[in-house]
Design a protein around this motif. Structure first.
Motif, short mmCIF file in Angstrom:
data_model
loop_
_atom_site.label_atom_id
_atom_site.label_comp_id
_atom_site.label_asym_id
_atom_site.label_seq_id
_atom_site.Cartn_x
_atom_site.Cartn_y
_atom_site.Cartn_z
N ALA A 81 0.83 -1.20 0.00
CA ALA A 81 0.00 0.00 0.00
C ALA A 81 0.87 1.25 0.00
O ALA A 81 0.57 2.23 -0.71
CB ALA A 81 -0.92 -0.01 1.22
N ALA A 84 2.28 1.74 -3.47
CA ALA A 84 1.27 2.19 -4.42
C ALA A 84 0.88 3.64 -4.20
O ALA A 84 0.66 4.40 -5.15
CB ALA A 84 0.03 1.29 -4.32
N LEU A 85 0.80 4.07 -2.93
CA LEU A 85 0.32 5.42 -2.62
C LEU A 85 1.42 6.47 -2.64
O LEU A 85 1.21 7.61 -3.09
CB LEU A 85 -0.35 5.42 -1.25
CG LEU A 85 -1.68 4.66 -1.14
CD1 LEU A 85 -2.12 4.58 0.31
CD2 LEU A 85 -2.76 5.36 -1.98
N GLN A 113 -7.40 5.65 3.92
CA GLN A 113 -7.17 5.14 2.56
C GLN A 113 -6.02 4.12 2.56
O GLN A 113 -6.10 3.08 1.91
CB GLN A 113 -6.84 6.30 1.62
CG GLN A 113 -6.61 5.86 0.17
CD GLN A 113 -6.15 7.00 -0.72
OE1 GLN A 113 -5.72 8.04 -0.23
NE2 GLN A 113 -6.25 6.81 -2.03
N GLU A 114 -4.99 4.44 3.33
CA GLU A 114 -3.83 3.54 3.42
C GLU A 114 -4.23 2.21 4.06
O GLU A 114 -3.84 1.14 3.58
CB GLU A 114 -2.74 4.22 4.25
CG GLU A 114 -1.47 3.41 4.41
CD GLU A 114 -0.46 4.12 5.28
OE1 GLU A 114 -0.05 3.52 6.30
OE2 GLU A 114 -0.10 5.28 4.96
N LEU A 117 -6.33 0.10 1.63
CA LEU A 117 -5.53 -0.49 0.56
C LEU A 117 -4.64 -1.61 1.11
O LEU A 117 -4.44 -2.63 0.45
CB LEU A 117 -4.68 0.59 -0.10
CG LEU A 117 -4.07 0.24 -1.47
CD1 LEU A 117 -5.16 -0.15 -2.46
CD2 LEU A 117 -3.25 1.41 -2.01
N GLU A 120 -6.66 -4.64 1.39
CA GLU A 120 -6.91 -5.22 0.07
C GLU A 120 -5.70 -6.03 -0.41
O GLU A 120 -5.82 -7.18 -0.83
CB GLU A 120 -7.23 -4.11 -0.93
CG GLU A 120 -7.51 -4.61 -2.34
CD GLU A 120 -7.80 -3.48 -3.31
OE1 GLU A 120 -7.62 -3.69 -4.53
OE2 GLU A 120 -8.19 -2.38 -2.86
N TYR A 121 -4.51 -5.40 -0.34
CA TYR A 121 -3.30 -6.10 -0.77
C TYR A 121 -2.97 -7.26 0.17
O TYR A 121 -2.44 -8.29 -0.25
CB TYR A 121 -2.12 -5.13 -0.82
CG TYR A 121 -2.11 -4.20 -2.01
CD1 TYR A 121 -2.19 -4.70 -3.30
CD2 TYR A 121 -2.01 -2.82 -1.84
CE1 TYR A 121 -2.18 -3.85 -4.40
CE2 TYR A 121 -1.99 -1.96 -2.92
CZ TYR A 121 -2.08 -2.48 -4.21
OH TYR A 121 -2.08 -1.63 -5.29
#
Length: 295
Positions: A81, A84-85, A113-114, A117, A120-121
């Protein structure tokens, strides 16, 4: 069968009702994850995935991972995450540093948000299997270290289970406990010898005269079980001098030192405000102690 029962190795093989959560694999290593059935392990979970501690199945036992599904997933996805961010951890730190202090909602939204994510990952079975292997490798290293140093450090049951050496670990743990017990007794003996020297020095001051400081004396029953009190109170107890509770509090909280001269308590230093007077009852107790020591 849980590897541990009530914090100790489950030598009696007590059973636990457990529910299979899922199986994860990175293509090389495969792990079956379980949680116990019944009452949640955590009193205030963040969500349903944060209620139960996970166990990994190893050699017929369930070894605790020490974390919930929510934590495992978040940890496994955190680095992905961040990449990606932000790109990397340094850029993440720069991003949060750039947020204005007044923009509290911005930081909260970015963190949310972090986290989302990362969850999710982190659901990736391969990432979870990699992390579980990393945890188990640390356990294995701890067991091997104890094996190499013959029980100087605590052997790791989970690491031994991974290597199929559980019985050897049980034997090694007894060796470790014996060594630890001897180290603890040696520590207590050393501390108590120092305390006894402190007492003898104080008695010498009382007999010969001089300034006796209100230091703390500590006597150990075990490494983490000891009594500590004022050297004055210890000596008064030792020589059966009756000290009222109020005077005990005054000695503990205010007394700095007392001077013994010509067989009497002649000068007292204590913490207090200007105009505060010495406790006369302490002087009486001190003179009684001096007479008791001299007799």
């Amino acid at each position: 069968t849980p590897l541990f029962y009530q914090g100790n190795f489950n030598a009696d093989g007590k059973k636990m009702r457990a529910i299979l959560v899922r199986e994860v694999s990175n293509g090389t290593d495969t792990y079956r994850l379980w949680r116990r059935d019944g009452k949640p392990d955590r009193k205030r979970p963040s969500n349903t995935d944060d209620a139960y501690i996970l166990y990994v199945e190893l050699g017929g036992y369930l070894a605790t991972l020490g974390m919930t599904d929510f934590y495992l997933t978040g940890h496994c996805g955190h680095q992905a995450a961040v990449t990606a961010l932000y790109g990397d951890e340094d850029k993440r730190e720069q991003y949060f540093d750039s947020l204005k202090p007044s923009d509290g909602n911005g930081a909260a939204e970015a963190l949310e948000q972090e986290r989302a994510l990362a969850q999710e990952y982190g659901r990736s079975p391969a990432r979870q299997a990699d992390y579980i292997k990393f945890i188990l490798d640390r356990h294995t290293a701890a067991y091997r270290a104890a094996k190499e140093n013959s029980g100087e450090t605590p052997p790791d049951y989970t690491g031994a289970l991974v290597l199929g050496e559980l019985q050897s670990c049980v034997e090694l743990y007894h060796i470790y406990k014996d060594k630890q017990r001897e180290r603890n007794w040696a520590y207590c003996r050393k501390c108590n010898q120092l305390a006894e020297k402190q007492v003898q020095k104080a008695l010498r001051v009382i007999r010969e005269g001089g300034v006796l400081r209100n230091d703390t004396v500590e006597f150990y029953r075990s490494r983490y079980d000891f009594s500590a009190c004022s050297i004055f109170l210890h000596l008064m107890k030792l020589y059966y001098v009756d000290v009222p509770l109020r005077v005990q509090g005054w000695i503990t909280n205010k007394l700095v030192s007392a001077t013994i001269s010509d067989g009497r308590c002649s000068d007292i230093h204590f913490w207090g405000n200007k105009g505060d007077r010495t406790s006369q009852r302490f002087v009486d107790c001190m003179n009684e102690l001096i007479r008791a020591v001299a007799s």
